[in-house]
Write a protein that holds these residues in place. Structure first.
Motif, short mmCIF file in Angstrom:
data_model
loop_
_atom_site.label_atom_id
_atom_site.label_comp_id
_atom_site.label_asym_id
_atom_site.label_seq_id
_atom_site.Cartn_x
_atom_site.Cartn_y
_atom_site.Cartn_z
N TYR A 74 5.73 64.13 66.99
CA TYR A 74 6.81 63.30 67.54
C TYR A 74 6.44 61.83 67.46
O TYR A 74 5.27 61.46 67.58
N ASN A 75 7.45 60.99 67.27
CA ASN A 75 7.30 59.54 67.33
C ASN A 75 8.35 58.98 68.28
O ASN A 75 9.54 59.34 68.17
N LEU A 76 7.91 58.13 69.19
CA LEU A 76 8.83 57.42 70.08
C LEU A 76 8.85 55.97 69.66
O LEU A 76 7.81 55.30 69.65
N LEU A 77 10.03 55.45 69.32
CA LEU A 77 10.16 54.08 68.83
C LEU A 77 11.37 53.42 69.47
O LEU A 77 12.35 54.10 69.80
N PHE A 108 11.97 63.49 58.57
CA PHE A 108 12.15 63.34 60.01
C PHE A 108 13.62 63.51 60.37
O PHE A 108 14.52 63.37 59.54
N MET A 109 13.84 63.83 61.65
CA MET A 109 15.19 63.89 62.20
C MET A 109 15.14 63.31 63.61
O MET A 109 14.16 63.47 64.33
N GLU A 110 16.19 62.57 63.96
CA GLU A 110 16.26 61.98 65.30
C GLU A 110 16.87 63.00 66.26
O GLU A 110 17.92 63.58 65.99
N LEU A 111 16.19 63.22 67.40
CA LEU A 111 16.68 64.14 68.41
C LEU A 111 17.64 63.40 69.35
O LEU A 111 17.43 62.22 69.67
N SER A 112 18.67 64.09 69.78
CA SER A 112 19.72 63.47 70.58
C SER A 112 19.69 64.01 72.00
O SER A 112 19.70 65.23 72.20
N VAL A 122 13.66 59.19 69.69
CA VAL A 122 12.68 60.27 69.63
C VAL A 122 12.85 60.96 68.29
O VAL A 122 13.89 61.53 67.99
N LEU A 123 11.82 60.87 67.46
CA LEU A 123 11.87 61.43 66.11
C LEU A 123 10.98 62.66 66.02
O LEU A 123 9.83 62.64 66.44
N LEU A 124 11.53 63.73 65.49
CA LEU A 124 10.73 64.91 65.15
C LEU A 124 10.34 64.77 63.68
O LEU A 124 11.21 64.71 62.80
N VAL A 125 9.05 64.70 63.42
CA VAL A 125 8.55 64.45 62.07
C VAL A 125 7.86 65.71 61.55
O VAL A 125 7.04 66.31 62.23
#
Length: 536
Positions: A74-77, A108-112, A122-125
């Protein structure tokens, strides 16, 4: 869901599953399902593709990836433009690849989270190991097939749920796909994915527990496990039941930790699980006991895909991953992580562009022939032909100008790289701590809260990650587990200080606060610091 058909392969350690599904737009139907024994390597997959071809199954397929071939992180940006986001992820991928010593592919996909209070992305990579994936893709090509999608199997369970399970807009569902050597844990609300995780834990661990306790071979341990899970009785039943309870307690701890991580990451502290769906070849062992339902506090049922057509070999819930990889190829919203090697993606993109250009050229040629034919027939439309030619010349000039503008924009982007590197450095330390937690967190330790602290004073910057959690003391090892976690965090490159403040024993667990920092101490000043939730 789009209309059409899709083929998927789930390469297990000792068994490979292939499924061909067809979509009518609202539901799936099994056209063919094949299960063969094999190690799941490129040779076995290649032989299976040849067998599929001989049976009339399309050989453009999706490949499910286990934990040895792909990983999730995960990446938080903060919200950033798309070009900037791609640049940040590109640098992080290069750094991870450098540390691992092998080329990686990513998506990656952005979680909603509509109900969340967080403003962060919040990105799931997904990260794919090209050294593991490329040989399989090449072997499939040698068998006259083509891999069109490489998807981590954890996402397969998500797409199977969307396509083949009853769900409503008001419930939050925990999906657990318990395989032989690997399990996938997902949390879904409505049709949105909130959390996904793959862990190296499964039925093989239970077989080993029984084998070691009762002094049996792995095959005999597996038979006793399956007999007891189906309601039968076995020799040394008390010992086997004790092994199953220990195994189920460990699984329950992983599930509770996953829910806690999800609550922290989504900033939804009141998030509760309404029901749990259990899938995978080891599902009977989970469903035979009340340990898991009592631990997570919600009803538990087997995940049986609602799907028509040909009957599935064996237990239907073991096919969740394979069906999901097939369904992902028909998802209209394209909620996937495609980690095909970059060379394969470029080749696929080149083929698609080539087809498009040929079609466009054919359409243009037909248009010109019709127009010029009309000129020749009527004899008085030369001027119109000149106008058409001029029109296309202007379009071509416009395309050239757009290309020049794109080059200028690229130059600007390169100049911004230096600034981006500085921004990336501020998030790397927290990412490394989170990655180590995913690997080294003992099963008896639960992390309830993660905070990052940043202190700036007269140009000096201090960073600290604060972990709040508890350690189960049921085996009188609570403090030892905390020390084990502390030692693991000390091994992270760049970590200078790991402080622990354990609390008094309470309700069978030791609460603790642990601080991890790359600095010997933080700058001494008031903490006008920015605190943001950690990753779950």
């Amino acid at each position: 869901m789009r209309r059409g058909s899709a083929v998927a392969i789930d390469p297990g350690k000792d068994r490979i599953r292939a499924v061909w599904v067809r979509s009518g737009g609202h539901s799936l139907k099994i056209e063919r399902a094949i299960e063969v024994d094999g190690p799941g390597d490129e040779e076995s997959i290649g032989e299976l593709v040849l067998e599929l071809s001989r049976n009339g199954v399309p050989i453009s397929l999706g490949l499910g990836l286990n934990g040895e071939m792909a990983a999730l992180r995960y990446n938080l940006l903060p919200p950033v433009p798309d070009w900037r986001l791609e640049m940040i992820l590109k640098y992080e991928l290069e750094e991870i690849a450098e540390k691992s010593g092998e080329p990686l592919s990513s998506d990656f996909m952005e979680l909603s989270f509509p109900d969340s209070m967080t403003d962060e992305m919040v990105l799931l990579v997904g990260l794919g190991k090209e050294s593991k994936i490329a040989p399989v893709v090449s072997r499939v090509a040698e068998a006259k097939g083509r891999v069109r999608l490489a998807l981590p199997l954890a996402l397969g369970a998500y797409h199977c749920f969307l396509a083949c399970a009853d769900h409503n807009d008001q419930e939050t569902v925990l999906i657990v796909d318990v395989g032989h050597r690997e399990s996938h844990i997902l949390i879904v609300r409505e049709d949105r994915l909130l959390f996904a995780r793959a862990v190296t834990f499964g039925g093989a661990d239970l077989d080993k527990l029984i084998s070691d306790r009762v002094k049996l071979s792995s095959e005999e341990a597996r038979i006793r496990k399956e007999t007891l899970s189906s309601g039968g009785s076995v020799r040394d039943q008390e010992s086997v039941e004790g092994c199953m309870r220990a195994w189920l307690n460990q699984l329950s701890q992983m599930l509770r930790s996953s829910v806690s991580f999800c609550q922290v990451q989504t900033k939804l502290p009141e998030l509760t699980i309404d029901r749990a769906l259990i899938a995978g070849g080891s599902a009977p062992a989970v469903l035979s006991s009340v340990v898991v339902p009592e631990a997570i506090g919600c009803p538990v049922e087997e995940f049986l895909p609602s799907i028509g057509g040909e009957a599935l070999p064996g237990r239907a819930s073991a096919w969740v991953g394979a069906i999901g990889v097939a369904a992902a190829q028909l998802d209209e919203k394209n909620r996937i992580l495609d980690v095909l090697p970059e060379a394969e993606k470029k080749q696929r993109e080149f083929k698609e562009r080539t087809i498009f250009l040929w079609l466009a050229a054919a359409a243009l040629l037909l248009s010109l022939l019709l127009r010029f034919g009309d000129v020749m027939i009527t004899g008085n439309r030369v001027e119109e032909a000149v106008t058409v030619s001029s029109h296309w010349r202007q379009k071509i000039n416009g395309w050239k100008a757009a290309e020049a503008e794109a080059k200028v924009a690229n130059d600007v982007f390169r100049k911004r790289e230096a600034r981006l590197r500085v921004e990336i450095e501020s998030s790397r330390f927290f990412s490394s701590v989170y990655d180590e937690l995913r690997v080294a967190l003992p099963a008896s330790v639960a992390i309830n809260k993660i905070e990052s602290i940043r202190v700036e004073l007269e140009g000096e910057v201090g960073i600290e990650v604060e972990l709040q959690g508890s350690s189960d003391n049921s085996e009188r090892m609570g403090l030892d587990h905390i020390t084990s976690l502390q030692n693991a965090l000390k091994e992270i490159p760049g970590v200078i200080r790991v402080e622990v403040d354990p609390g008094d024993l309470k309700n069978g667990s030791y609460p603790f606060v642990m601080r991890v920092s790359p600095d010997q101490k933080l700058p001494q000043a008031k903490r006008g610091s920015r605190r943001s939730p950690g990753r779950g």
